[in-house]
Design a protein around this motif. Structure first.
Motif: not given
Length: 252
Positions: A10, A14, A18, A21-22, A25-26, A235-238
């Motif tokens: 990352w 973040k 954040e 939360d990511l 989500e993953l 990797s910053l976008k689930a």
């Protein structure tokens, strides 16, 4: 058979909230993935938060860097002692550390040895610049970086080291190596590992990194000597990271 390994770097992105939360989500998107090992490498300040998020899951935690000394007057640095028991993996030798912070092969070697001494698994990054690539020096550069960084690594520790081949010209540029190029370079790296560790090289995992996306991941990750990916921006976008993990061998 080597288990595929996809790690998300990352970098300096973040906040703590954040990052948490990511990670949550993953977890949801990767719940069905069993055949690929996954690690998340958030900034230092978010390690504890992400560790709490991924507790009781199969997802591993990685740090992005560390110093080679256990303690001392190194303002702003993080030691292997601080990471031991917190992280599973630590990224070492990333080209951004080499380029922007002047890290030498000798310093990276000391970090690798320190990580192993404290039970951390290094993700050792190696790769050539665009100029070196265009001059036909890629293999010489990879051999130099690899042999220097692994000097003194005992055979019993070899399989705890992950190698990440990341051509510098492909990191964050949107310009990835072709699948054939990735295979050729990773196969060369494995040949060098055979020189160092003999048959153990067949058990060591080699990732490809550098502008890995959901679009190019399936072809790259199908290559026989590519054992996963070290993923940056995606990797910053689930959704993107989940798609890349699912593209790894064994999940298709």
């Amino acid at each position: 058979m080597r288990k595929q390994f996809v790690a998300g770097n990352w970098k300096m992105n973040k906040t703590v909230h954040e990052a948490y939360d990511l990670a949550i989500e993953l977890i949801t998107g990767l719940r069905a993935v069993r055949e690929t090992e996954v690690a998340l490498c958030p900034p230092f300040v978010a390690l504890t938060a992400v560790k709490s998020a991924i507790a009781n899951t199969m997802i591993r935690l990685g740090a992005q860097n560390m110093h080679d000394q256990d303690r001392g007057a190194f303002t702003g640095e993080i030691s292997p002692v601080m990471l031991a028991g917190l992280a599973d993996y630590v990224i070492l030798g990333h080209s951004e550390r080499r380029q922007h912070f002047g890290e030498s092969d000798a310093f990276i070697n000391r970090k690798v040895l320190a990580a192993l001494r404290h039970g951390l698994r290094p993700i050792l990054c190696i790769g050539e610049t665009l100029e070196q690539n265009e001059r036909g020096e890629t293999e010489a550069v990879l051999a130099q970086q690899l042999h220097a960084a692994l000097t003194g690594v005992a055979a019993e520790d070899a399989t705890n080291v992950v190698i990440a081949y990341e051509p510098v010209w492909a990191i964050g540029t949107g310009r990835a190596a072709t699948a054939d190029d990735a295979q050729q370079r990773c196969a060369f790296v494995r040949a060098q590992l055979r020189d160092l560790f003999g048959a153990l090289a067949e058990e060591m995992r080699i990732q490809y990194g550098g502008s890995v996306t959901p679009a190019n991941a399936p072809e790259i990750l199908r290559q026989p000597d590519v054992d996963g990916a070290l993923v940056g921006g995606a990797s910053l976008k689930a959704d993107d990271f989940i798609a890349i993990v699912r593209a790894a061998k064994g999940n298709l």
